[in-house]
Design a protein around this motif. Structure first.
Motif, short mmCIF file in Angstrom:
data_model
loop_
_atom_site.label_atom_id
_atom_site.label_comp_id
_atom_site.label_asym_id
_atom_site.label_seq_id
_atom_site.Cartn_x
_atom_site.Cartn_y
_atom_site.Cartn_z
N GLY A 28 44.14 48.04 48.52
CA GLY A 28 43.95 47.20 49.69
C GLY A 28 43.71 47.96 50.98
O GLY A 28 42.98 47.51 51.85
N THR A 80 39.35 45.52 44.87
CA THR A 80 40.69 45.80 45.40
C THR A 80 41.60 46.31 44.29
O THR A 80 42.41 47.22 44.51
CB THR A 80 41.29 44.54 46.05
N ASP A 81 41.48 45.73 43.11
CA ASP A 81 42.25 46.24 41.96
C ASP A 81 41.92 47.70 41.70
O ASP A 81 42.78 48.49 41.31
CB ASP A 81 41.93 45.42 40.70
N ILE A 97 41.56 40.47 49.25
CA ILE A 97 42.15 41.80 49.33
C ILE A 97 43.66 41.70 49.47
O ILE A 97 44.43 42.40 48.80
CB ILE A 97 41.58 42.58 50.53
N MET A 156 40.02 48.80 51.15
CA MET A 156 39.18 47.60 51.20
C MET A 156 39.33 46.85 52.52
O MET A 156 38.35 46.36 53.07
CB MET A 156 39.50 46.69 50.01
N GLY A 195 44.48 41.00 41.25
CA GLY A 195 43.44 41.01 42.27
C GLY A 195 42.17 40.32 41.81
O GLY A 195 41.56 39.55 42.54
N ASP A 214 49.12 51.51 50.19
CA ASP A 214 49.14 50.75 48.95
C ASP A 214 50.50 50.90 48.28
O ASP A 214 51.18 51.92 48.40
CB ASP A 214 48.04 51.24 48.01
N PHE A 239 47.21 43.07 47.24
CA PHE A 239 47.85 44.11 48.04
C PHE A 239 49.30 43.75 48.34
O PHE A 239 50.22 44.55 48.12
CB PHE A 239 47.08 44.32 49.34
N VAL A 283 35.07 41.35 45.50
CA VAL A 283 35.99 42.07 46.39
C VAL A 283 37.39 42.12 45.81
O VAL A 283 38.09 43.14 45.91
CB VAL A 283 35.99 41.43 47.80
#
Length: 407
Positions: free
Chosen positions: A83, A78-79, A129, A86, A345, A197, A133, A74
């Motif tokens: 975020g 996220t990268d 996440i 996700m 991330g 983001d 983020f 996860v």
């Protein structure tokens, strides 16, 4: 006559910083509540389904274990996707799982409830996440503050311990799960509508997930910070889950009284976490991590001798919680300094997984080393002190721990 190319202006991070940090922290709190919704009702499950202590432990530990492992992919996703997406997806999937937990729990079907608990573990990945983020929304000298504040979302464990059994008593078992599922679903919608983001992500190239994971595992600092976080966050998770049992066995507290004191322990650690992240920005994560580990060693040794009187052991447990909270904030402030920006991330997800796994094993050790004849957890607490000492020594050699990124 040639003109030099104009450098691109740095992204404006000020606009939206606070809103996104607060919303992400609230989303994390809700996710942690859903993630740990089974634990506060474990006694009910054990009684109604006639579970052995081993079966009860498996049921409670299943979402914790899965949520820890799943943080690795996860974090990498996220990268890649950001975020906002996700958070929305994970909370959106979690809401029906909470509802399904209520349905299956009401059926008194233990094998099926274990399966649902397995999938409910996905709620625990919200931590992986939020770290990249929130980190992306803040400048390098304030990343510790950002990740520290976001980390306060782990107060969801205290919210779950305090409110879940009380909601069951007030509204009923299934209705409680409907209420929690609704809160999670609303949070998912808010994440999609209101989260944004960081503009700093615009210049970061998107890479495939698997190579990023391989790159993260090749970094020495990943393994170093994994061990540090497994000790400090693992101890927090372990005590947050095992402290009711400890207090019942050693000091004969009833479940309600033990649960209330456990919630106090969790809140103290949560309050200290953003403080640890902020101080890490000013003094360097190494100093804060060393302070955290040294304080935890002293508290663990003193508690191991089982002092009598709550006016003695109560403050000791609160101090331990504060030191552990400082350490969780300090170690994650290290992540943004010691790893490449594009890998925060992924590395953060790996380290977060290590922290969760660090909390999975200590309760088993505490149970295995418990001396029922003397109601003593001396061996387990001294082992905690030994691991903290090992982490303290490791902290001395991890790079990028000073006031500036390069030390």
């Amino acid at each position: 006559m040639s003109t030099a190319p104009v450098a691109a202006a740095p992204p404006n991070l000020k606009q939206g910083q606070l809103r996104n940090l607060v919303l992400a922290t609230l989303a994390s709190t809700v996710g942690f509540w859903a993630w740990t919704v089974i634990g506060p009702l474990s006694k009910r499950y054990a009684t109604e389904m006639h579970l052995s202590p081993g079966q009860t432990a498996i049921l409670v530990a299943m979402p914790i274990f899965v949520g820890s492992i799943a943080r690795v992919p996860v974090g990498a996703l996220t990268d890649k996707f950001g975020g906002r997406l996700m958070f929305t997806v994970i909370l959106g999937v979690t809401a029906p799982l909470v509802l399904l937990t209520g349905v299956v729990g009401g059926m008194h079907n233990f094998p099926l409830l274990v399966v649902v608990a397995f999938f409910l573990g996905i709620a625990g990945t919200v931590f992986a996440i939020g770290i990249p983020f929130c980190s992306a929304w803040y400048e390098s000298h304030r990343k510790g503050f950002a990740t520290g504040v976001f980390g306060a979302g782990m107060v969801g464990t205290a919210v779950s311990a305090f409110f879940t059994p009380r909601l069951v008593a007030a509204t009923g078992y299934f209705t409680t799960h409907v209420i929690i599922a609704a809160i999670v679903a609303v949070s998912a919608v808010l994440c999609w509508l209101m989260l944004r983001d960081s503009p700093a992500r615009a210049g970061v190239p998107v890479e495939p997930v698997v190579p990023k994971l391989k790159a993260a595992f090749k970094l020495k600092v990943t393994w170093q910070l994994c061990f540090l976080y497994a000790v400090v966050f693992g101890a927090f998770v372990a005590f947050s889950n095992y402290l009711p049992t400890y207090l019942a066995n050693v000091y004969s507290y009833d479940p309600t009284a033990a649960g209330t004191r456990t919630a106090g322990f969790a809140v103290a650690a949560v309050i200290a976490r953003p403080v640890g992240g902020t101080l890490a920005d000013k003094l360097g994560p190494k100093v804060i991590t060393l302070l955290s580990l040294a304080g935890t060693i002293v508290c663990a040794v003193l508690v191991a001798f089982q002092p009598s009187g709550e006016h003695v052991y109560g403050p000791l447990f609160l101090l331990m919680a504060l030191f552990l909270g400082l350490g969780t904030g300090g170690v994650f402030a290290w992540v943004g300094r010691a790893t490449p920006a594009a890998n925060v991330g992924t590395v953060g997800g790996v380290i977060a997984a290590a922290g969760g796994l660090g909390g999975y094993f200590p309760p088993l050790v505490m149970g295995a080393t418990y001396d029922p004849e003397n109601n003593s957890y001396f061996v387990g607490l001294m082992l905690l002190a030994v691991f903290c000492l090992a982490a303290l020594l490791l902290s001395l050699v991890v790079r990028h721990g000073g006031r500036d990124r390069e030390d």
